[in-house]
Design an enzyme around this catalytic site. Sequence first.
Site, PDB file in Angstrom:
ATOM      1  N   PRO A   9      71.390  13.334   7.926  1.00 24.06           N
ATOM      2  CA  PRO A   9      71.335  11.956   8.391  1.00 24.06           C
ATOM      3  C   PRO A   9      70.506  11.040   7.502  1.00 24.06           C
ATOM      4  O   PRO A   9      69.470  11.425   6.965  1.00 24.06           O
ATOM      5  CB  PRO A   9      70.706  12.066   9.783  1.00 24.06           C
ATOM      6  CG  PRO A   9      70.002  13.366   9.802  1.00 24.06           C
ATOM      7  CD  PRO A   9      70.769  14.262   8.882  1.00 24.06           C
ATOM      8  N   ASN A  10      71.038   9.842   7.358  1.00 24.52           N
ATOM      9  CA  ASN A  10      70.427   8.720   6.643  1.00 24.52           C
ATOM     10  C   ASN A  10      70.406   8.881   5.134  1.00 24.52           C
ATOM     11  O   ASN A  10      70.013   7.963   4.415  1.00 24.52           O
ATOM     12  CB  ASN A  10      69.015   8.438   7.170  1.00 24.52           C
ATOM     13  CG  ASN A  10      69.027   8.091   8.635  1.00 24.52           C
ATOM     14  OD1 ASN A  10      69.799   7.243   9.067  1.00 24.52           O
ATOM     15  ND2 ASN A  10      68.218   8.781   9.416  1.00 24.52           N
ATOM     16  N   ARG A  17      67.379   2.767   1.269  1.00 22.92           N
ATOM     17  CA  ARG A  17      66.429   3.129   2.326  1.00 22.92           C
ATOM     18  C   ARG A  17      65.066   3.478   1.748  1.00 22.92           C
ATOM     19  O   ARG A  17      64.953   4.393   0.935  1.00 22.92           O
ATOM     20  CB  ARG A  17      66.988   4.334   3.082  1.00 22.92           C
ATOM     21  CG  ARG A  17      66.043   4.926   4.077  1.00 22.92           C
ATOM     22  CD  ARG A  17      66.608   6.236   4.626  1.00 22.92           C
ATOM     23  NE  ARG A  17      65.673   6.820   5.554  1.00 22.92           N
ATOM     24  CZ  ARG A  17      65.525   8.113   5.727  1.00 22.92           C
ATOM     25  NH1 ARG A  17      66.259   8.963   5.047  1.00 22.92           N
ATOM     26  NH2 ARG A  17      64.645   8.562   6.590  1.00 22.92           N
ATOM     27  N   TYR A  22      62.005   7.351  -1.215  1.00 27.98           N
ATOM     28  CA  TYR A  22      63.216   8.066  -1.626  1.00 27.98           C
ATOM     29  C   TYR A  22      63.788   7.621  -2.968  1.00 27.98           C
ATOM     30  O   TYR A  22      64.777   8.179  -3.421  1.00 27.98           O
ATOM     31  CB  TYR A  22      64.286   7.923  -0.540  1.00 27.98           C
ATOM     32  CG  TYR A  22      63.854   8.490   0.781  1.00 27.98           C
ATOM     33  CD1 TYR A  22      63.779   9.869   0.967  1.00 27.98           C
ATOM     34  CD2 TYR A  22      63.492   7.665   1.830  1.00 27.98           C
ATOM     35  CE1 TYR A  22      63.361  10.404   2.172  1.00 27.98           C
ATOM     36  CE2 TYR A  22      63.077   8.191   3.043  1.00 27.98           C
ATOM     37  CZ  TYR A  22      63.015   9.554   3.204  1.00 27.98           C
ATOM     38  OH  TYR A  22      62.602  10.081   4.394  1.00 27.98           O
ATOM     39  N   ASN A  71      69.947  19.467   2.379  1.00 25.07           N
ATOM     40  CA  ASN A  71      68.914  18.526   2.809  1.00 25.07           C
ATOM     41  C   ASN A  71      69.338  18.078   4.201  1.00 25.07           C
ATOM     42  O   ASN A  71      70.182  17.209   4.358  1.00 25.07           O
ATOM     43  CB  ASN A  71      68.809  17.334   1.857  1.00 25.07           C
ATOM     44  CG  ASN A  71      67.662  16.408   2.222  1.00 25.07           C
ATOM     45  OD1 ASN A  71      67.187  16.419   3.347  1.00 25.07           O
ATOM     46  ND2 ASN A  71      67.239  15.597   1.276  1.00 25.07           N
ATOM     47  N   ALA A  74      66.146  14.668   8.913  1.00 25.56           N
ATOM     48  CA  ALA A  74      65.306  14.827  10.097  1.00 25.56           C
ATOM     49  C   ALA A  74      65.723  16.015  10.961  1.00 25.56           C
ATOM     50  O   ALA A  74      64.898  16.537  11.724  1.00 25.56           O
ATOM     51  CB  ALA A  74      65.321  13.544  10.922  1.00 25.56           C
ATOM     52  N   HIS A  77      63.576  19.256  11.219  1.00 29.70           N
ATOM     53  CA  HIS A  77      62.424  19.377  12.107  1.00 29.70           C
ATOM     54  C   HIS A  77      62.812  19.532  13.574  1.00 29.70           C
ATOM     55  O   HIS A  77      61.933  19.674  14.431  1.00 29.70           O
ATOM     56  CB  HIS A  77      61.526  18.149  11.937  1.00 29.70           C
ATOM     57  CG  HIS A  77      61.383  17.721  10.520  1.00 29.70           C
ATOM     58  ND1 HIS A  77      60.726  18.486   9.572  1.00 29.70           N
ATOM     59  CD2 HIS A  77      61.880  16.650   9.852  1.00 29.70           C
ATOM     60  CE1 HIS A  77      60.799  17.873   8.397  1.00 29.70           C
ATOM     61  NE2 HIS A  77      61.487  16.775   8.541  1.00 29.70           N
ATOM     62  N   ASP A  84      70.605  28.338  13.125  1.00 31.46           N
ATOM     63  CA  ASP A  84      71.522  29.399  13.546  1.00 31.46           C
ATOM     64  C   ASP A  84      72.771  29.433  12.664  1.00 31.46           C
ATOM     65  O   ASP A  84      73.269  30.509  12.332  1.00 31.46           O
ATOM     66  CB  ASP A  84      71.923  29.220  15.005  1.00 31.46           C
ATOM     67  CG  ASP A  84      70.807  29.558  15.981  1.00 31.46           C
ATOM     68  OD1 ASP A  84      69.800  30.163  15.554  1.00 31.46           O
ATOM     69  OD2 ASP A  84      70.948  29.201  17.166  1.00 31.46           O
ATOM     70  N   GLU A  95      66.782  24.982   0.957  1.00 30.42           N
ATOM     71  CA  GLU A  95      66.378  23.753   1.640  1.00 30.42           C
ATOM     72  C   GLU A  95      65.774  22.798   0.616  1.00 30.42           C
ATOM     73  O   GLU A  95      64.937  23.195  -0.198  1.00 30.42           O
ATOM     74  CB  GLU A  95      65.333  24.106   2.704  1.00 30.42           C
ATOM     75  CG  GLU A  95      64.714  22.931   3.404  1.00 30.42           C
ATOM     76  CD  GLU A  95      63.581  23.347   4.335  1.00 30.42           C
ATOM     77  OE1 GLU A  95      63.201  22.533   5.175  1.00 30.42           O
ATOM     78  OE2 GLU A  95      63.066  24.497   4.217  1.00 30.42           O
ATOM     79  N   HIS A  97      64.166  18.724  -0.007  1.00 30.74           N
ATOM     80  CA  HIS A  97      63.700  17.419   0.475  1.00 30.74           C
ATOM     81  C   HIS A  97      63.291  16.587  -0.728  1.00 30.74           C
ATOM     82  O   HIS A  97      62.669  17.104  -1.664  1.00 30.74           O
ATOM     83  CB  HIS A  97      62.516  17.566   1.432  1.00 30.74           C
ATOM     84  CG  HIS A  97      62.870  18.345   2.649  1.00 30.74           C
ATOM     85  ND1 HIS A  97      63.612  17.818   3.672  1.00 30.74           N
ATOM     86  CD2 HIS A  97      62.621  19.634   2.973  1.00 30.74           C
ATOM     87  CE1 HIS A  97      63.798  18.749   4.584  1.00 30.74           C
ATOM     88  NE2 HIS A  97      63.211  19.860   4.182  1.00 30.74           N
ATOM     89  N   SER A  99      61.276  13.835  -0.665  1.00 32.32           N
ATOM     90  CA  SER A  99      59.843  13.546  -0.588  1.00 32.32           C
ATOM     91  C   SER A  99      59.071  14.843  -0.325  1.00 32.32           C
ATOM     92  O   SER A  99      59.649  15.852   0.065  1.00 32.32           O
ATOM     93  CB  SER A  99      59.564  12.540   0.535  1.00 32.32           C
ATOM     94  OG  SER A  99      59.837  13.123   1.803  1.00 32.32           O
ATOM     95  N   ARG A 104      53.501  13.674   4.436  1.00 33.13           N
ATOM     96  CA  ARG A 104      53.992  12.674   5.383  1.00 33.13           C
ATOM     97  C   ARG A 104      53.506  12.984   6.800  1.00 33.13           C
ATOM     98  O   ARG A 104      52.598  13.780   6.993  1.00 33.13           O
ATOM     99  CB  ARG A 104      55.512  12.614   5.278  1.00 33.13           C
ATOM    100  CG  ARG A 104      55.927  12.199   3.852  1.00 33.13           C
ATOM    101  CD  ARG A 104      57.369  11.964   3.693  1.00 33.13           C
ATOM    102  NE  ARG A 104      57.793  10.855   4.543  1.00 33.13           N
ATOM    103  CZ  ARG A 104      59.063  10.636   4.842  1.00 33.13           C
ATOM    104  NH1 ARG A 104      60.015  11.424   4.374  1.00 33.13           N
ATOM    105  NH2 ARG A 104      59.395   9.626   5.614  1.00 33.13           N
ATOM    106  N   ARG A 108      56.816  16.151  10.335  1.00 32.76           N
ATOM    107  CA  ARG A 108      57.674  16.587   9.226  1.00 32.76           C
ATOM    108  C   ARG A 108      57.174  17.877   8.564  1.00 32.76           C
ATOM    109  O   ARG A 108      57.805  18.401   7.668  1.00 32.76           O
ATOM    110  CB  ARG A 108      57.800  15.480   8.186  1.00 32.76           C
ATOM    111  CG  ARG A 108      58.486  14.237   8.714  1.00 32.76           C
ATOM    112  CD  ARG A 108      58.636  13.199   7.621  1.00 32.76           C
ATOM    113  NE  ARG A 108      59.040  11.921   8.146  1.00 32.76           N
ATOM    114  CZ  ARG A 108      60.306  11.530   8.318  1.00 32.76           C
ATOM    115  NH1 ARG A 108      61.282  12.349   8.004  1.00 32.76           N
ATOM    116  NH2 ARG A 108      60.575  10.342   8.800  1.00 32.76           N
TER     117      ARG A 108
END
Length: 140
Positions: A9-10, A17, A22, A71, A74, A77, A84, A95, A97, A99, A104, A108
């Site tokens: 998302p985002n 953004r 970012y 990635n 959110a 978290h 799963d 994984e 990210h 940032s 942060r 997070r």
Amino acid sequence: MDIIIINGPNLNLLGKREPTIYGSKGFEDYFKELLSRYPNVNLSYFQSNVEGELINQIHESGFKVDGIILNAGAFTHTSLAIADAISAVNSPVIEVHISNVFKREAVRHHSFITPVCVGSICGFGLDSYRLALEAILEDK
């Protein structure tokens, strides 16, 4: 070698953004750079703001590709369901990210997906994706 990048998302708003967190480059432009830099890799990309679509993509790709760079935004978290899904597939997942999540907000700092991924990379901006790609390539 087949590798997919899955963004949550985002992340469709990268470049617009919160550029102080970012960066100012959109992901599509960065993805073109990766394609150019790694012409021998069959690299694909998927983005969704919907948790179930991310899970479906992990299921669809996770038995076909040599690696997944994820990635989850959110959902990292909050989502046991994505964790799963990662556990259910054969492809290794890294994984990522953009940032440094540990610099942060405290919320997070916890990831539901880290324990089921082969590794985690954060804090190197968009280059975090390249580092994950390199890790997959070196492992094969």
